[in-house]
Write an enzyme that holds these catalytic residues in place. Structure first.
Site, PDB file in Angstrom:
ATOM      1  N   PRO A  26       0.847  -1.198   0.000  1.00  0.00           N
ATOM      2  CA  PRO A  26       0.000   0.000   0.000  1.00  0.00           C
ATOM      3  C   PRO A  26       0.880   1.246   0.000  1.00  0.00           C
ATOM      4  O   PRO A  26       1.823   1.345   0.780  1.00  0.00           O
ATOM      5  CB  PRO A  26      -0.779  -0.119   1.312  1.00  0.00           C
ATOM      6  CG  PRO A  26      -0.646  -1.541   1.729  1.00  0.00           C
ATOM      7  CD  PRO A  26       0.668  -2.001   1.211  1.00  0.00           C
ATOM      8  N   CYS A 111       4.031   1.872   9.080  1.00  0.00           N
ATOM      9  CA  CYS A 111       4.188   3.238   8.570  1.00  0.00           C
ATOM     10  C   CYS A 111       5.100   4.058   9.489  1.00  0.00           C
ATOM     11  O   CYS A 111       4.879   4.126  10.702  1.00  0.00           O
ATOM     12  CB  CYS A 111       2.834   3.924   8.445  1.00  0.00           C
ATOM     13  SG  CYS A 111       2.925   5.595   7.760  1.00  0.00           S
ATOM     14  N   ASP A 216      13.887  -2.955  -0.500  1.00  0.00           N
ATOM     15  CA  ASP A 216      14.937  -2.960  -1.530  1.00  0.00           C
ATOM     16  C   ASP A 216      14.721  -4.015  -2.602  1.00  0.00           C
ATOM     17  O   ASP A 216      15.664  -4.637  -3.086  1.00  0.00           O
ATOM     18  CB  ASP A 216      16.319  -3.141  -0.909  1.00  0.00           C
ATOM     19  CG  ASP A 216      16.758  -1.927  -0.097  1.00  0.00           C
ATOM     20  OD1 ASP A 216      15.989  -0.948  -0.048  1.00  0.00           O
ATOM     21  OD2 ASP A 216      17.850  -1.954   0.485  1.00  0.00           O
TER      22      ASP A 216
END
Length: 380
Positions: A26, A111, A216
């Site tokens: 998301p 987050c 990554d």
């Protein structure tokens, strides 16, 4: 490179088979219905919505209700929820189930942005281990007896002195989640430096539920290497697909053991850009869809020989007709910029102090949350 030619096992999330084992992370302001559809047109996987705030959902905030949009053929419909109050999170998940709003619920505990962590949410919340467990237990209980699985997204911790992924992973599994995703950075690292995949390997070896690795994954071969090195059951892809929705075709090929990779010339990129803008206009209308498209322009054109004037004009586009005129000025034969392979995309903001509520680190067993903890608006 032999691992890149070994077919991967599909991922199971509750009743949903995810093949290849790839999840779109998301991203606020990015993973709307138009972008998800564009990505799905390039390859299969599980495509998660923008972050939906539980309070805003329960209160039926209009912007939030608009964000809960799925294409008719989008299966499974995946929604990510953010919240810090167990009761509100539970009510939001009950709403998802009772109103058939989605087929999968992901809970955001990863987050790192200040507007979330300063309220005790996102990657700050797992430090309050009892509160974290209560939220996850309440969410899972709300789906009991249904086919809607609950998953969680974590970071390693707040910083190197406050590592939370071990306790949080075990608590989530004990609560009954279907999978755990781990981003190999702390909140303090934000999006800078290199992701540490070792905690992903540790969690994958510890938990019985599938563990997904994040961090990554710029190319398909990075994803295959992560699975090989960590033993994770699948990968979560975020910034690597910005301006490159064809990455999902590469991922499908790589996980099927095939060597081909998409390296589009600029003409093919132009076709994808036009399709993206068209989907946004279809969903939001041209007056809002084209301005929303502007943020993607630099990502699409990264590394290609496009002059600064044309880049600037494309970054101010306001209609499909105007976009068509500008795209016609690109050199369709310009080759894929090989120098961009493996390069980071999107924000690369480095280490920063994590903003937390006052006294947040005083007691990891506290169940209290700040009085203004629940955000009332979803998305970016």
């Amino acid at each position: 490179m032999s691992s890149a030619l070994t077919a991967a096992r599909p991922l199971t999330v509750g009743p949903h088979l995810v093949d290849p084992p790839v999840v779109l992370a998301p991203m606020a302001g990015i993973t709307n219905v138009a972008f998800r559809r564009l990505c799905r047109e390039h390859g299969a996987g599980l495509y998660v919505s923008e972050m939906i705030t539980t309070r805003a959902l329960v209160e039926r905030n209009q912007k939030t209700m608009n964000l809960i949009t799925f294409s008719p053929d989008e299966q499974p419909r995946s929604i990510q929820l953010y919240g810090v109050d167990p009761d509100i999170v539970g009510r939001a998940v009950e709403m998802v189930v009772q109103e058939n709003l989605a087929d999968h619920v992901d809970l955001n505990f990863g987050c790192p942005v200040p507007k979330v962590t300063r309220r005790g949410g996102g990657s700050a919340l797992p430090f309050r281990r009892k509160l974290f467990a209560k939220i996850v237990e309440r969410a899972v209980r709300a789906t009991r007896g249904t086919d809607v699985p609950v998953t969680v997204k974590l970071r390693i911790g707040i910083d190197e002195n406050h590592v939370t992924f071990r306790d949080a992973g075990r608590a989530a599994e004990d609560a009954g989640v279907a999978a755990v995703a781990l981003h190999g950075r702390t909140a303090a690292q934000f999006y800078g430096g290199r992701a540490n995949w070792e905690p992903i390997a540790e969690l994958a070896a510890t938990l019985q539920v599938p563990v997904l690795g994040n961090g990554d994954i710029w190319e398909a071969d990075d994803a295959v290497r992560m699975v090989a090195e960590t033993g994770c059951a699948g990968v979560v892809v975020g910034r690597g697909c910005l301006g490159r929705p064809w990455l999902f075709a590469d991922l499908a090929a790589a996980f099927a053991g095939r060597p081909e990779r998409v390296r589009p010339r600029l003409g093919e990129v132009a076709v994808t850009m036009r399709r993206h803008a068209e989907l946004l206009a279809e969903w939001m209308g041209e007056d809002r869809g084209l301005p929303d498209f502007r943020k993607h322009v630099a990502w699409y054109l990264k590394g290609y020989p496009v002059g600064s004037t044309l880049r600037r004009e494309m970054g101010m586009v306001s209609s499909l007709a105007e976009l068509d005129d500008l795209l016609a000025r690109l050199d369709p034969a310009a080759p894929f910029p090989a120098a961009e392979v493996g390069e980071p995309r999107g924000r690369t903001t480095g280490a920063r102090r994590v903003v937390l509520p006052e006294g947040w680190l005083d007691d990891p067993d506290a169940l209290t949350t700040p009085t203004d903890a629940e955000l009332d608006v979803s998305g970016g």
